[in-house]
Design a protein around this motif. Sequence first.
Motif, mmCIF file in Angstrom:
data_model
loop_
_atom_site.group_PDB
_atom_site.id
_atom_site.type_symbol
_atom_site.label_atom_id
_atom_site.label_comp_id
_atom_site.label_asym_id
_atom_site.label_seq_id
_atom_site.Cartn_x
_atom_site.Cartn_y
_atom_site.Cartn_z
ATOM 1 N N ILE A 1 12.411 -50.744 -13.668
ATOM 2 C CA ILE A 1 12.740 -51.100 -12.281
ATOM 3 C C ILE A 1 11.488 -51.094 -11.416
ATOM 4 O O ILE A 1 11.294 -51.974 -10.567
ATOM 5 N N ALA A 2 10.615 -50.098 -11.640
ATOM 6 C CA ALA A 2 9.382 -50.014 -10.848
ATOM 7 C C ALA A 2 8.493 -51.234 -11.093
ATOM 8 O O ALA A 2 7.948 -51.820 -10.148
ATOM 9 N N VAL A 3 8.331 -51.602 -12.359
ATOM 10 C CA VAL A 3 7.496 -52.768 -12.675
ATOM 11 C C VAL A 3 8.122 -54.035 -12.107
ATOM 12 O O VAL A 3 7.427 -54.899 -11.554
ATOM 13 N N LEU A 4 9.460 -54.148 -12.226
ATOM 14 C CA LEU A 4 10.136 -55.336 -11.692
ATOM 15 C C LEU A 4 9.970 -55.425 -10.183
ATOM 16 O O LEU A 4 9.729 -56.510 -9.638
ATOM 17 N N ARG A 5 10.089 -54.284 -9.505
ATOM 18 C CA ARG A 5 9.902 -54.292 -8.053
ATOM 19 C C ARG A 5 8.492 -54.721 -7.677
ATOM 20 O O ARG A 5 8.285 -55.449 -6.704
ATOM 21 N N ASP A 6 7.521 -54.254 -8.447
ATOM 22 C CA ASP A 6 6.141 -54.647 -8.159
ATOM 23 C C ASP A 6 5.927 -56.142 -8.396
ATOM 24 O O ASP A 6 5.206 -56.800 -7.643
ATOM 25 N N LEU A 7 6.553 -56.668 -9.454
ATOM 26 C CA LEU A 7 6.403 -58.087 -9.746
ATOM 27 C C LEU A 7 7.075 -58.950 -8.681
ATOM 28 O O LEU A 7 6.605 -60.046 -8.358
ATOM 29 N N LEU A 8 8.192 -58.461 -8.146
ATOM 30 C CA LEU A 8 8.924 -59.223 -7.129
ATOM 31 C C LEU A 8 8.418 -58.943 -5.717
ATOM 32 O O LEU A 8 8.752 -59.678 -4.791
ATOM 33 N N ASP A 9 7.642 -57.865 -5.574
ATOM 34 C CA ASP A 9 7.148 -57.486 -4.254
ATOM 35 C C ASP A 9 5.917 -58.327 -3.900
ATOM 36 O O ASP A 9 4.886 -58.260 -4.570
ATOM 37 N N THR A 10 6.028 -59.123 -2.859
ATOM 38 C CA THR A 10 4.912 -59.981 -2.429
ATOM 39 C C THR A 10 4.257 -59.461 -1.153
ATOM 40 O O THR A 10 3.488 -60.197 -0.521
ATOM 41 N N THR A 11 4.555 -58.237 -0.769
ATOM 42 C CA THR A 11 3.976 -57.708 0.460
ATOM 43 C C THR A 11 2.559 -57.211 0.219
ATOM 44 O O THR A 11 2.145 -56.943 -0.909
ATOM 45 N N VAL A 12 1.824 -57.061 1.308
ATOM 46 C CA VAL A 12 0.434 -56.612 1.243
ATOM 47 C C VAL A 12 0.398 -55.101 1.085
ATOM 48 O O VAL A 12 0.984 -54.372 1.886
ATOM 49 N N LYS A 13 -0.296 -54.632 0.054
ATOM 50 C CA LYS A 13 -0.437 -53.200 -0.183
ATOM 51 C C LYS A 13 -1.867 -52.808 -0.517
ATOM 52 O O LYS A 13 -2.154 -51.631 -0.702
ATOM 53 N N ALA A 14 -2.747 -53.794 -0.642
ATOM 54 C CA ALA A 14 -4.130 -53.489 -1.012
ATOM 55 C C ALA A 14 -5.022 -54.627 -0.526
ATOM 56 O O ALA A 14 -4.547 -55.744 -0.299
ATOM 57 N N PRO A 15 -6.314 -54.359 -0.343
ATOM 58 C CA PRO A 15 -7.233 -55.428 0.072
ATOM 59 C C PRO A 15 -7.193 -56.635 -0.849
ATOM 60 O O PRO A 15 -7.344 -57.775 -0.400
ATOM 61 N N ILE A 60 -5.010 -59.642 0.002
ATOM 62 C CA ILE A 60 -5.409 -60.518 1.103
ATOM 63 C C ILE A 60 -6.454 -61.533 0.655
ATOM 64 O O ILE A 60 -6.617 -62.587 1.263
ATOM 65 N N GLU A 61 -7.154 -61.237 -0.421
ATOM 66 C CA GLU A 61 -8.279 -62.074 -0.844
ATOM 67 C C GLU A 61 -7.865 -63.506 -1.143
ATOM 68 O O GLU A 61 -8.652 -64.434 -0.960
ATOM 69 N N ALA A 62 -6.646 -63.706 -1.624
ATOM 70 C CA ALA A 62 -6.205 -65.060 -1.957
ATOM 71 C C ALA A 62 -6.008 -65.915 -0.712
ATOM 72 O O ALA A 62 -6.101 -67.145 -0.782
ATOM 73 N N ALA A 63 -5.753 -65.284 0.438
ATOM 74 C CA ALA A 63 -5.477 -66.040 1.659
ATOM 75 C C ALA A 63 -6.713 -66.246 2.519
ATOM 76 O O ALA A 63 -6.849 -67.268 3.197
ATOM 77 N N THR A 64 -7.627 -65.286 2.517
ATOM 78 C CA THR A 64 -8.804 -65.385 3.383
ATOM 79 C C THR A 64 -9.964 -64.597 2.792
ATOM 80 O O THR A 64 -9.762 -63.622 2.070
#
Length: 461
Positions: free
Chosen positions: A191-205, A208-212
């Motif tokens: 469940i933890a891995v699945l949540r991480d795979l489905l989680d698209t929120t920002v949690k680390a620098p 953000i690198e992909a956007a700017t």
Amino acid sequence: MELRDYLRTIRRRWVLIMASTLAVLGITGAYTYAVTPEYQSTARLFVTTQTSDTASDLNQGGLFSVQRVTSYADLVTSRELATTVVNDLDLQMSPSELSSRVSASVVPDTVNLEISVTDPEPRQAQAIAQAYADGLVDLVRQLETPAGETSSPIRATIVDPATLPTNPVSPQPARNLALGLVLGLMLGIGIAVLRDLLDTTVKAPGDIEAATSAPVLGGILFDPSARQKPLVTSMESHAPRVEAFRVLRTNLQFVDVDTADKIFVITSAVPGEGKTTTSVNLAITLSQAGHRTLLVEADLRRPKATAALGLDHAIGVTTILLGKITLEDAVQKHADSDLDVLASGAIPPNPAELLQSNAMADLLKQIRNEYDMVIVDAPPLLPVTDAALLAAQADGALLVVRYGKTSKDQVAQAVERLAQVDAAPVGVVINMVPNRKRAGGYGYGYGYGYGYGYAPEKPGT
């Protein structure tokens, strides 16, 4: 995902994994406690053939017995034998139900046959197993006795009568709990891995690198007391939240070092990310460092900065743009920090038009000449265009994102909105970052409607 990603996920979501494990253990324990214990009794039979004493006859008889014993094992679960046992013991169950409790197996490379019976009552399990053994002996004699003969060449003999079981064979608490522990851990990690795979929120620098390519200038730790005490002036000087804003202040001074006078627009992708609180506290820390700083409340739709500072927003930007007052007369002073504040003024019906007017451009030029640092609190980028218009006239935009809430797509859309007016973020601030003792919290900010007009405020916002 690599191994270190899985380890990072386990470390970050250990609470979820432990909760899943405890839940599965609880269910397993409840099942083990609630299920009816089953006892097993076993009887053993030996199958022989009547042969002469010659070696060849003994060998042939042994092979014949091995072949026949498999058939006898199959007869144990026959309906005829079950019916006989039910009648002999006067059992309150059907033959098919009894057959489901009985099993037979041949000991490998032998002519030994084991009959096992499970039942909730130990003595009844013993009685049924013994009855089956006796019944199989009679059945073998009947089936193997040739017509007109009185004796059978094949005989089944009970060598071990049915035992009286003392310990249940099921449930097995230790085994069940061990399986529950393993399954719970696997489920929790999954469940933890699945949540991480489905989680698209920002949690680390890195999110953000992909956007700017703009650097992360700071991370503001979540503080549950920030709702009641949002200003750094109301906290201890060495509080982690205060130190975080000092770090942000220091890093901001390295942005665009070739420009002496700097105007930065503080904005976010969507509402509720804490950009107003970030604007106010950043301006305060700049002022405390000796910079002549002006905080401009350029949110002409839902002004909140002056309220946080305990100032009036009735006279300010819109009043100056209409030519009713000068900048010097409109600026207010925040007594606790010596910060200059330019309020929003009366809320206009056309904020975007005012912000891109020549009068606004002239006001920014005047402000640039009179202050060392100017922090402009602007609305979020995605609901309205105000922040993008201001960023085009400033030295850059500082994008505030909220840990665990702002999605990577929202960051990318915000950067794209800035690019449409030839502006770009000069840095990113990750807000409400949980520390080791706190994994979540309440957002500060305000509610916007996605659109040009206003959204009704909800109670408590």
